[in-house]
Design an enzyme around this catalytic site. Structure first.
Site, PDB file in Angstrom:
ATOM      1  N   GLU A 104      -3.719   1.979  -0.329  1.00 47.91           N
ATOM      2  CA  GLU A 104      -2.285   2.286  -0.237  1.00 47.91           C
ATOM      3  C   GLU A 104      -1.562   1.002  -0.587  1.00 47.91           C
ATOM      4  OE1 GLU A 104      -2.923   6.221   0.908  1.00 47.91           O
ATOM      5  OE2 GLU A 104      -1.233   5.127   0.080  1.00 47.91           O
ATOM      6  N   GLU A 140       8.886  -5.579  -6.605  1.00 48.44           N
ATOM      7  CA  GLU A 140       9.044  -4.945  -5.291  1.00 48.44           C
ATOM      8  C   GLU A 140       9.927  -5.863  -4.439  1.00 48.44           C
ATOM      9  OE1 GLU A 140       5.388  -4.332  -3.083  1.00 48.44           O
ATOM     10  OE2 GLU A 140       6.216  -2.515  -2.215  1.00 48.44           O
ATOM     11  N   LYS A 172      -9.735  -5.470  10.120  1.00 46.58           N
ATOM     12  CA  LYS A 172      -9.094  -6.769  10.017  1.00 46.58           C
ATOM     13  C   LYS A 172      -7.596  -6.539   9.875  1.00 46.58           C
ATOM     14  CE  LYS A 172      -7.534 -10.395   7.378  1.00 46.58           C
ATOM     15  NZ  LYS A 172      -6.328 -10.227   8.250  1.00 46.58           N
TER      16      LYS A 172
HETATM   17  N1  LIG Z   1       1.532  -0.807   0.563  1.00 41.57           N
HETATM   18  C1  LIG Z   1       1.956  -1.291   1.678  1.00 41.57           C
HETATM   19  O1  LIG Z   1       2.061  -0.590   2.668  1.00 41.57           O
HETATM   20  C2  LIG Z   1       2.297  -2.715   1.832  1.00 41.57           C
HETATM   21  C3  LIG Z   1       2.512  -3.522   0.760  1.00 41.57           C
HETATM   22  N2  LIG Z   1       2.838  -4.815   0.948  1.00 41.57           N
HETATM   23  C4  LIG Z   1       3.104  -5.661  -0.197  1.00 41.57           C
HETATM   24  O2  LIG Z   1       2.338  -6.854  -0.059  1.00 41.57           O
HETATM   25  C5  LIG Z   1       3.204  -7.983  -0.114  1.00 41.57           C
HETATM   26  C6  LIG Z   1       2.695  -9.065   0.777  1.00 41.57           C
HETATM   27  O3  LIG Z   1       2.557  -8.557   2.088  1.00 41.57           O
HETATM   28  P1  LIG Z   1       1.257  -8.867   2.841  1.00 41.57           P
HETATM   29  O4  LIG Z   1       1.130  -8.256   4.170  1.00 41.57           O
HETATM   30  O5  LIG Z   1       1.060 -10.344   2.758  1.00 41.57           O
HETATM   31  O6  LIG Z   1       0.236  -8.045   1.962  1.00 41.57           O
HETATM   32  P2  LIG Z   1      -1.181  -8.559   1.553  1.00 41.57           P
HETATM   33  O7  LIG Z   1      -1.683  -7.570   0.598  1.00 41.57           O
HETATM   34  O8  LIG Z   1      -1.164  -9.981   1.189  1.00 41.57           O
HETATM   35  O9  LIG Z   1      -2.018  -8.451   2.960  1.00 41.57           O
HETATM   36  C7  LIG Z   1      -2.362  -7.167   3.464  1.00 41.57           C
HETATM   37  C8  LIG Z   1      -3.652  -7.347   4.264  1.00 41.57           C
HETATM   38  O10 LIG Z   1      -4.686  -7.796   3.392  1.00 41.57           O
HETATM   39  C9  LIG Z   1      -5.257  -9.007   3.889  1.00 41.57           C
HETATM   40  N3  LIG Z   1      -5.707  -9.814   2.766  1.00 41.57           N
HETATM   41  C10 LIG Z   1      -4.980 -10.638   1.982  1.00 41.57           C
HETATM   42  N4  LIG Z   1      -5.774 -11.199   1.037  1.00 41.57           N
HETATM   43  C11 LIG Z   1      -7.040 -10.722   1.260  1.00 41.57           C
HETATM   44  C12 LIG Z   1      -8.313 -10.919   0.638  1.00 41.57           C
HETATM   45  N5  LIG Z   1      -8.442 -11.719  -0.403  1.00 41.57           N
HETATM   46  N6  LIG Z   1      -9.398 -10.264   1.141  1.00 41.57           N
HETATM   47  C13 LIG Z   1      -9.273  -9.442   2.204  1.00 41.57           C
HETATM   48  N7  LIG Z   1      -8.087  -9.203   2.829  1.00 41.57           N
HETATM   49  C14 LIG Z   1      -6.991  -9.837   2.359  1.00 41.57           C
HETATM   50  C15 LIG Z   1      -4.141  -9.637   4.695  1.00 41.57           C
HETATM   51  O11 LIG Z   1      -4.701 -10.573   5.608  1.00 41.57           O
HETATM   52  P3  LIG Z   1      -3.771 -11.851   6.066  1.00 41.57           P
HETATM   53  O12 LIG Z   1      -2.609 -11.263   6.800  1.00 41.57           O
HETATM   54  O13 LIG Z   1      -4.690 -12.633   6.964  1.00 41.57           O
HETATM   55  O14 LIG Z   1      -3.379 -12.560   4.813  1.00 41.57           O
HETATM   56  C16 LIG Z   1      -3.557  -8.413   5.364  1.00 41.57           C
HETATM   57  O15 LIG Z   1      -4.368  -8.023   6.452  1.00 41.57           O
HETATM   58  C17 LIG Z   1       4.540  -7.424   0.358  1.00 41.57           C
HETATM   59  O16 LIG Z   1       5.576  -8.265  -0.115  1.00 41.57           O
HETATM   60  C18 LIG Z   1       4.537  -6.071  -0.286  1.00 41.57           C
HETATM   61  O17 LIG Z   1       4.894  -6.197  -1.641  1.00 41.57           O
HETATM   62  C19 LIG Z   1       2.856  -5.371   2.197  1.00 41.57           C
HETATM   63  C20 LIG Z   1       2.659  -4.562   3.316  1.00 41.57           C
HETATM   64  C21 LIG Z   1       2.403  -3.168   3.205  1.00 41.57           C
END
Ligand SMILES: NC(=O)C1=CN([C@@H]2O[C@H](COP(=O)(O)OP(=O)(O)OC[C@H]3O[C@@H](n4cnc5c(N)ncnc54)[C@H](OP(=O)(O)O)[C@@H]3O)[C@@H](O)[C@H]2O)C=CC1
Ligand SMILES: O=C(O)[C@H](O)CS(=O)(=O)O
Length: 480
Positions: free
Chosen positions: A248, A384, A173
């Site tokens: 991660e 962050e 996903k």
């Molecule tokens: N460690 C890393 O590499 C990263 C960290 N981040 C952090 O996350 C924050 C938000 O970024 P974002 O991309 O929105 O990160 P999220 O953690 O919100 O989303 C990451 C992935 O998880 C999915 N997701 C969100 N909620 C759920 C759930 N309840 N069950 C299953 N899957 C879920 C999202 O789907 P959908 O897109 O459909 O919501 C997306 O595919 C950033 O500001 C940063 O702080 C972000 C990117 C990378």
């Protein structure tokens, strides 16, 4: 407007309810595509396909599996411009950086095509003369992979390449902001001849897809990259069926410039780590600790360099800092800058939030912003940032700065600049982070383990460590 499909059991299909998710260009706000708004039904079909394919795929000889990965690598490199263009359109990063990500992403296929052939077991000397002990490594089974928007290709291949190398099958996903890059990769998986059901792609409702994946006992592994908040939620959900997890998560990297640092090297490393992907990476430096004796000269050198960075649409020649992914990010970063200034920080450069207004066909751009006189009470030193903000905090002693650097619940990456060998080892050993850059702001590479301490995650991706995350260890004791 093109409406794309998702890939389940070797077939491109639409979502059952027929509804779609919109994909927008973060630099202009314009609608660029629609993708299926999949949910529980599509996810269960994908899990069934992966479950059915697992028995056959896990029995494919390692060198044959390796051949499939090698073919994917070749196709990715042949189609790098096409993939990069889609990535820039939906994620915003400058085209040159997108090409770099495609190479980085393809690097995981290159690395795991070789690792697939070296999944060794072992024999163990028994204490009884009529026993023989051995250890096999076997694939864990069906894998649920959930990926973020900031590296729309690399975060997918960093999971799928080792999973396939180990003999696992996958349901992916991707983030809803960047599904088009995922679709490009799945077109390549199909073209490479990967058997049906081995890799499956579902776009749509995170909550519905996530719930269906986490509840299903056939899913034996979760691999997730994203926020710590969502990671915790998924970890809780996966506990109900005791899935193996690789997480991660977020980071809050310190970057320390010691008094004896080569300042030009430090400036280069600081900007490399900060402005990559407009600061939207979990290993971006978020706190810049500069020895008080060199603070002024360091800030002046940074300002000189920052003037050269062109902010704009990633499709334009020469742009080095693209837009933020969305308005939520934009507001968070603006709030952090305003909070810092309200608490006494000084804006040395930038600070202008060039907001064309996404509703008026604009994007969300922030000029790289350099702040001095930053203190620990400010949000920028705790939350962050995920954006192009450079908060500078001064320090006097090694002990003081190590304590400040470690004072966070995160533990992903840390960087420091010094010309002293003994200080390098002393500081690297004391910093509580999974990734350490010494005189180096660009640490990510497929052959090395990527992952964090504390609330930055569990497990490692990349290198031979990344393969272990998809393997079970089976101990066999035989009486002869
Ligand atoms: N460690 C890393 O590499 C990263 C960290 N981040 C952090 O996350 C924050 C938000 O970024 P974002 O991309 O929105 O990160 P999220 O953690 O919100 O989303 C990451 C992935 O998880 C999915 N997701 C969100 N909620 C759920 C759930 N309840 N069950 C299953 N899957 C879920 C999202 O789907 P959908 O897109 O459909 O919501 C997306 O595919 C950033 O500001 C940063 O702080 C972000 C990117 C990378
Ligand atoms: O360098 C990388 O691989 C990325 O920084 C990974 S993350 O920011 O998405 O964690």
């Amino acid at each position: 407007m093109e409406t794309y499909k998702i890939y389940i059991d070797g077939t491109w299909v639409t979502a059952d309810e027929g509804s779609n998710l919109e994909v927008h260009n973060p630099a202009t706000g314009e609608l660029i595509a629609n993708v299926p708004n999949g949910g529980e039904k599509e996810t269960k079909e994908a899990i069934e396909a992966a479950h059915q394919a697992f028995t056959e795929w896990s029995a494919v000889p390692a060198n044959i599996r390796s051949g499939y990965l090698r073919r994917v690598y070749q196709l990715m490199m042949e189609r790098q411009n096409e993939i990069a263009r889609v990535m820039t359109l939906e994620q915003g990063k400058p085209l040159k950086e997108a090409i770099g990500e495609v190479h980085y992403a393809a690097g995981f296929l290159d690395w795991y095509a070789e690792e697939a052939k070296r999944i060794y077991g072992e024999t163990i000397p028994a204490w009884s003369p009529n026993k023989r002990l051995m250890v096999l490594k076997q694939p864990v089974g069906v894998v649920a992979a959930i990926t973020p928007w900031n590296f729309p290709a690399a975060m997918i291949t960093r999971k799928i390449a080792p999973a396939l190398a180990a003999g696992c099958t996958v349901v992916l996903k991707p983030a809803s902001q960047t599904p088009l890059t995922a679709i490009k990769l799945f077109e390549i998986f199909e073209e490479a001849g990967i058997p049906k059901g081995v890799v499956n792609l579902v776009t749509g409702s995170a909550q519905k897809i996530g719930k269906a994946l986490m509840e299903d006992t056939r899913v034996r592994k979760l691999t997730f990259t994203g926020s710590t908040e969502v990671g915790k939620k998924l970890m809780e959900q996966s506990a109900q069926t005791v899935k193996k997890v690789s997480l991660e998560l977020g980071g809050h990297a310190p970057l320390i410039v010691f008094e004896d640092a080569d300042l030009d090297k430090a400036v280069e490393g600081a900007l490399a780590s900060k402005l990559r992907n407009c600061g939207q990476t979990c290993i971006s430096s978020n706190r810049f600790y500069v020895h008080h004796k060199i603070k002024e000269v360091f800030i002046e050198k940074l300002k000189e360099k920052l003037k050269d960075f062109k902010v704009g649409n990633g499709m334009e020649e020469g742009v080095e800092v693209g837009p933020l992914i969305d308005g939520k990010s934009f507001e968070r970063i603006k709030a952090q800058i305003n909070d810092a200034v309200a608490k006494g920080a000084k804006i040395e450069f930038g600070g202008k939030a060039e907001h064309n207004g996404i509703t008026q066909q604009g994007g969300y751009f922030i000029v790289p912003t350099l702040l001095s006189n930053v203190t620990g009470e400010m949000l920028v030193t705790k939350e962050e940032t995920f954006g192009p903000v450079i908060p500078v905090i001064t320090f006097e002693t090694d002990e003081e700065v190590i304590k400040m650097a470690n004072d966070t619940n995160y533990g992903l990456a840390a960087y420091f600049f010094t010309e002293s060998l003994s200080r390098s080892m002393r500081v690297a050993e004391k910093l509580e982070f999974g990734i350490i850059g010494i005189n180096d702001g660009k640490t990510s590479t497929p052959q090395a383990p990527f992952g964090g301490y504390k609330e930055s995650g569990i497990g490692r991706e990349g290198g031979h460590y990344g393969l272990e995350e998809f393997l079970e260890v089976k101990y066999i004791s035989m009486e002869i």
